[in-house]
Design an enzyme around this catalytic site. Structure first.
Site, PDB file in Angstrom:
ATOM      1  N   LYS A   1      37.297  29.070  32.867  1.00 41.94           N
ATOM      2  CA  LYS A   1      36.622  28.339  33.954  1.00 41.94           C
ATOM      3  C   LYS A   1      35.112  28.353  33.725  1.00 41.94           C
ATOM      4  O   LYS A   1      34.437  29.356  33.950  1.00 41.94           O
ATOM      5  CB  LYS A   1      36.925  28.975  35.320  1.00 41.94           C
ATOM      6  CG  LYS A   1      36.530  28.029  36.451  1.00 41.94           C
ATOM      7  CD  LYS A   1      35.978  28.698  37.658  1.00 41.94           C
ATOM      8  CE  LYS A   1      34.561  29.140  37.550  1.00 41.94           C
ATOM      9  NZ  LYS A   1      33.553  28.066  37.533  1.00 41.94           N
TER      10      LYS A   1
ATOM     11  N   GLU B   1      29.708  40.848  31.517  1.00 44.42           N
ATOM     12  CA  GLU B   1      28.360  40.642  30.974  1.00 44.42           C
ATOM     13  C   GLU B   1      27.527  40.138  32.143  1.00 44.42           C
ATOM     14  O   GLU B   1      27.635  38.971  32.519  1.00 44.42           O
ATOM     15  CB  GLU B   1      28.390  39.600  29.848  1.00 44.42           C
ATOM     16  CG  GLU B   1      29.220  39.990  28.649  1.00 44.42           C
ATOM     17  CD  GLU B   1      28.543  41.038  27.776  1.00 44.42           C
ATOM     18  OE1 GLU B   1      27.346  41.322  27.993  1.00 44.42           O
ATOM     19  OE2 GLU B   1      29.207  41.581  26.887  1.00 44.42           O
TER      20      GLU B   1
ATOM     21  N   CYS C   1      19.894  36.057  30.513  1.00 43.01           N
ATOM     22  CA  CYS C   1      20.072  37.453  30.937  1.00 43.01           C
ATOM     23  C   CYS C   1      19.207  38.367  30.081  1.00 43.01           C
ATOM     24  O   CYS C   1      18.838  39.453  30.491  1.00 43.01           O
ATOM     25  CB  CYS C   1      21.537  37.837  30.821  1.00 43.01           C
ATOM     26  SG  CYS C   1      22.188  37.485  29.190  1.00 43.01           S
TER      27      CYS C   1
ATOM     28  N   GLU D   1      15.817  39.807  38.880  1.00 43.76           N
ATOM     29  CA  GLU D   1      15.854  38.921  37.737  1.00 43.76           C
ATOM     30  C   GLU D   1      15.105  37.635  38.112  1.00 43.76           C
ATOM     31  O   GLU D   1      15.466  36.973  39.084  1.00 43.76           O
ATOM     32  CB  GLU D   1      17.336  38.611  37.470  1.00 43.76           C
ATOM     33  CG  GLU D   1      17.660  38.350  36.053  1.00 43.76           C
ATOM     34  CD  GLU D   1      19.161  38.133  35.850  1.00 43.76           C
ATOM     35  OE1 GLU D   1      19.936  38.026  36.818  1.00 43.76           O
ATOM     36  OE2 GLU D   1      19.549  38.060  34.676  1.00 43.76           O
TER      37      GLU D   1
HETATM   38  P1  NAP Z   1      27.092  33.299  38.830  1.00 46.16           P
HETATM   39  O1  NAP Z   1      26.665  32.631  40.079  1.00 46.16           O
HETATM   40  O2  NAP Z   1      27.541  34.703  38.901  1.00 46.16           O
HETATM   41  O3  NAP Z   1      28.226  32.367  38.213  1.00 46.16           O
HETATM   42  C1  NAP Z   1      28.838  32.654  37.006  1.00 46.16           C
HETATM   43  C2  NAP Z   1      30.237  32.110  37.009  1.00 46.16           C
HETATM   44  O4  NAP Z   1      30.977  32.761  38.034  1.00 46.16           O
HETATM   45  C3  NAP Z   1      30.328  30.617  37.292  1.00 46.16           C
HETATM   46  O5  NAP Z   1      31.359  30.068  36.522  1.00 46.16           O
HETATM   47  C4  NAP Z   1      30.682  30.589  38.772  1.00 46.16           C
HETATM   48  O6  NAP Z   1      31.382  29.438  39.154  1.00 46.16           O
HETATM   49  C5  NAP Z   1      31.595  31.793  38.846  1.00 46.16           C
HETATM   50  N1  NAP Z   1      31.743  32.302  40.223  1.00 46.16           N
HETATM   51  C6  NAP Z   1      30.843  32.290  41.228  1.00 46.16           C
HETATM   52  N2  NAP Z   1      31.384  32.847  42.325  1.00 46.16           N
HETATM   53  C7  NAP Z   1      32.640  33.219  42.012  1.00 46.16           C
HETATM   54  C8  NAP Z   1      33.702  33.846  42.725  1.00 46.16           C
HETATM   55  N3  NAP Z   1      33.581  34.204  43.999  1.00 46.16           N
HETATM   56  N4  NAP Z   1      34.857  34.071  42.075  1.00 46.16           N
HETATM   57  C9  NAP Z   1      35.004  33.711  40.798  1.00 46.16           C
HETATM   58  N5  NAP Z   1      34.052  33.114  40.055  1.00 46.16           N
HETATM   59  C10 NAP Z   1      32.870  32.880  40.653  1.00 46.16           C
HETATM   60  O7  NAP Z   1      25.956  33.304  37.728  1.00 46.16           O
HETATM   61  P2  NAP Z   1      25.116  32.084  37.200  1.00 46.16           P
HETATM   62  O8  NAP Z   1      24.052  31.804  38.203  1.00 46.16           O
HETATM   63  O9  NAP Z   1      25.990  30.972  36.765  1.00 46.16           O
HETATM   64  O10 NAP Z   1      24.485  32.708  35.862  1.00 46.16           O
HETATM   65  C11 NAP Z   1      23.342  33.441  35.859  1.00 46.16           C
HETATM   66  C12 NAP Z   1      23.667  34.922  35.777  1.00 46.16           C
HETATM   67  O11 NAP Z   1      24.435  35.187  34.623  1.00 46.16           O
HETATM   68  C13 NAP Z   1      22.412  35.755  35.631  1.00 46.16           C
HETATM   69  O12 NAP Z   1      22.478  36.881  36.452  1.00 46.16           O
HETATM   70  C14 NAP Z   1      22.444  36.147  34.157  1.00 46.16           C
HETATM   71  O13 NAP Z   1      21.726  37.317  33.884  1.00 46.16           O
HETATM   72  C15 NAP Z   1      23.888  36.274  33.924  1.00 46.16           C
HETATM   73  N6  NAP Z   1      24.178  36.169  32.483  1.00 46.16           N
HETATM   74  C16 NAP Z   1      24.545  37.291  31.818  1.00 46.16           C
HETATM   75  C17 NAP Z   1      24.796  37.237  30.459  1.00 46.16           C
HETATM   76  C18 NAP Z   1      25.187  38.473  29.708  1.00 46.16           C
HETATM   77  O14 NAP Z   1      25.706  38.334  28.606  1.00 46.16           O
HETATM   78  N7  NAP Z   1      24.972  39.665  30.232  1.00 46.16           N
HETATM   79  C19 NAP Z   1      24.692  36.025  29.789  1.00 46.16           C
HETATM   80  C20 NAP Z   1      24.313  34.892  30.496  1.00 46.16           C
HETATM   81  C21 NAP Z   1      24.071  34.991  31.854  1.00 46.16           C
HETATM   82  P3  NAP Z   1      30.616  28.238  39.893  1.00 46.16           P
HETATM   83  O15 NAP Z   1      29.676  27.702  38.914  1.00 46.16           O
HETATM   84  O16 NAP Z   1      31.706  27.306  40.233  1.00 46.16           O
HETATM   85  O17 NAP Z   1      29.925  28.836  41.087  1.00 46.16           O
END
Ligand code: NAP
Length: 487
Positions: free
Chosen positions: A184, A260, A294, A391
């Site tokens: 997803k 991650e 990240c 962040e």
């Molecule tokens: P996010 O809001 O946590 O969303 C990530 C994914 O989770 C999306 O596919 C989102 O779907 C899904 N999601 C959201 N709510 C959910 C729920 N209740 N149940 C299941 N899935 C759910 O993060 P983001 O804003 O897309 O990405 C930014 C974050 O990712 C930052 O904190 C960054 O540091 C982190 N990141 C970490 C790494 C690493 O390797 N450590 C790499 C890249 C990014 P929807 O889009 O449909 O909401």
């Protein structure tokens, strides 16, 4: 790049759900819009999966698991190699899709395609290197045999900031290990993943091995899958906040997890550092992906003897970058992903300034369409500024100074996160001692980027559990079974 070319590339991307090897509409036919963050215009509409569609995707992954695990490792490796070749050959198309839906400049998108494809090449080589061991028990009475087996059907959830590489980093090892998948992607940037799913299908990935679903009802569709006892693993890349919720859901059936999560990377510049390298490294660590990474340097701690010069030079470099739509020539910095992200960055800068930070460059949004924020350097940032804890996820570099190595390490470790830290010094002993003292999963020494398919990527503390890439990456998709043989 012409609008015609953009349209041609977009029109070739499937917009349905890939379930059991077949593209189809969502039950009821609902769709969700995918927008261009540089203009706010809708680029495409993709299927908006229901709870039943999500279950159907897991049904398909479960049905395909046994046959897929039985496919010879060499064949799985060859498939990955073919996908690497095809993705590389089609790099321009993938870069275009990514830039259109996510906003980063085309050159950066091409860089992500190259990086993302490397996970397929790396794991094509790992697929045939999975082994167990045979040993004699200490008392000599039994023989100990270990075997590695695929974990089984895996749910993968990826973020919008690296729409391709965050997927290939999971799909590559899962294919190599023999796991089936429900993928997803983020709702903001699903097109890259849908195009990738089709590419894997063209490479001969059997039906049901990779199922891809897009949905606007994310929580409702995903939670039943996490609670379904047929699912054997959850791998998530995204925010710590959502990661915590998913960990709670996963605890019910003690699901194998890889997380991650977010970062708050410190960037340490010691008094003996090569400042040219440190400034280059800072631009890379801060500006890659407009700061929406990240791994982005979030806090700059610079020895007091060089803090002023470092800040001035960094401000000159960031101030010279050109903002614009990622598809336009000569653009260095694209828009942030949405209005909310831009407003958050703006609020963090205002908070730091109100608490005494000085703006050396940037500090505002330009007029006009798109979610742009100017590359910004802040100096004399106090420790109680919100951006020292949170962040930023934007092009803002807050600089503070330190006086001793101990103080630098203490400031760097003073966060709930532990993904990556950067340090710049010419002193090898200092580099090693500080690396040992930093509570982070990764450390970049005299370099502003650590991502490498051959290295174990991952964090400690609230930045997550598990590693992606490297020799460790495939282990996340394998179970170790021990067989004791009495003689
Ligand atoms: P996010 O809001 O946590 O969303 C990530 C994914 O989770 C999306 O596919 C989102 O779907 C899904 N999601 C959201 N709510 C959910 C729920 N209740 N149940 C299941 N899935 C759910 O993060 P983001 O804003 O897309 O990405 C930014 C974050 O990712 C930052 O904190 C960054 O540091 C982190 N990141 C970490 C790494 C690493 O390797 N450590 C790499 C890249 C990014 P929807 O889009 O449909 O909401």
């Amino acid at each position: 790049m012409t609008a015609t070319r953009e349209r041609t590339v977009l029109e070739a991307v499937p917009t349905g759900l890939l379930i059991g090897g077949r593209w189809r509409d969502a039950t009821g036919g609902a769709t969700l819009a995918v927008d261009d963050p540089a203009t706010g215009e809708t680029l495409a509409r993709v299927a908006d999966a229901t709870v039943a569609d999500g279950r159907a995707a897991l049904d398909a992954a479960v049905a395909a698991q046994a046959d897929w695990a039985a496919v010879p490792p060499r064949d799985r490796g060859e498939l990955l190699r073919a996908a690497y070749e095809k993705l590389t050959a089609r790099a321009d198309d993938f870069a275009m899709i990514m830039t259109l839906e996510m906003g980063k400049p085309l050159a950066e998108s091409r860089g992500e395609v190259a990086y993302g494809a490397e996970f397929f090449r790396w794991f094509s080589e790992e697929a045939v290197r999975v082994g167990g061991r045979y040993s004699t028990s200490p008392n000599g009475a039994t023989r100990l045999l270990t075997m590695k087996q695929p974990v089984g059907p895996t749910l993968m959830i990826t973020p919008w900031n690296f729409p391709l590489a965050m997927g290939t980093r999971k799909i590559g090892p899962a294919i190599a290990a023999g796991c089936t998948m429900v993928m997803k992607p983020a709702s903001a940037t699903p097109l890259t993943m849908l195009a990738l799913a089709e590419l894997l299908r063209e490479c001969g990935l059997p039906d049901g091995v990779l199922n891809a679903i897009t949905t606007s009802s994310t929580g409702q569709v995903i939670e039943p899958l996490i609670r379904d006892p047929r699912l054997r693993k959850l791998t998530f890349t995204g925010s710590t906040e959502v990661g915590r919720t998913l960990l709670e859901q996963a605890s019910q059936q003690v699901l194998r997890v890889s997380m991650e999560l977010g970062g708050n990377a410190p960037f340490l510049v010691f008094g003996d550092a090569d400042l040219d390298k440190a400034v280059d490294g800072a631009v890379t660590a801060k500006m890659r992906n407009m700061g929406e990474a990240c791994t982005a340097a979030n806090r700059f701690y610079v020895h007091e003897s060089v803090a002023e010069e470092f800040s001035r030079r960094l401000a000159e470099r960031l101030g010279a970058l050109r903002l614009g739509r990622g598809t336009d020539d000569g653009v260095d910095v694209g828009p942030l992903v949405d209005a909310k992200s831009r407003d958050k960055v703006s609020a963090l800068v205002d908070d730091a300034v109100a608490k005494g930070a000085k703006v050396l460059v940037g500090g505002s949004s330009p007029e006009g369409a798109g979610w742009f924020y100017r590359p910004t350097v802040l100096s004399q940032v106090p420790a109680d500024a919100r951006l020292a804890r949170e962040e930023i996820f934007g092009p803002v570099a807050p600089v503070s100074s330190f006086t001793s190595d101990e103080e630098a390490v203490r400031m760097a470790n003073d966060t709930e996160y532990g993904l990556v830290a950067y340090l710049f010094t010419r002193d090898l002993s200092r580099a090693l001692l500080v690396s040992e003292a930093l509570q982070f999963g990764m450390v970049g020494v005299n370099q502003g980027i650590v991502s490498n398919p051959a290295a174990p990527f991952g964090g400690v503390k609230a930045s997550g559990v598990g590693r992606e890439g490297g020799f460790e990456g495939i282990e996340e998709y394998l179970e170790t079974k021990y067989v004791g043989l009495a003689l």
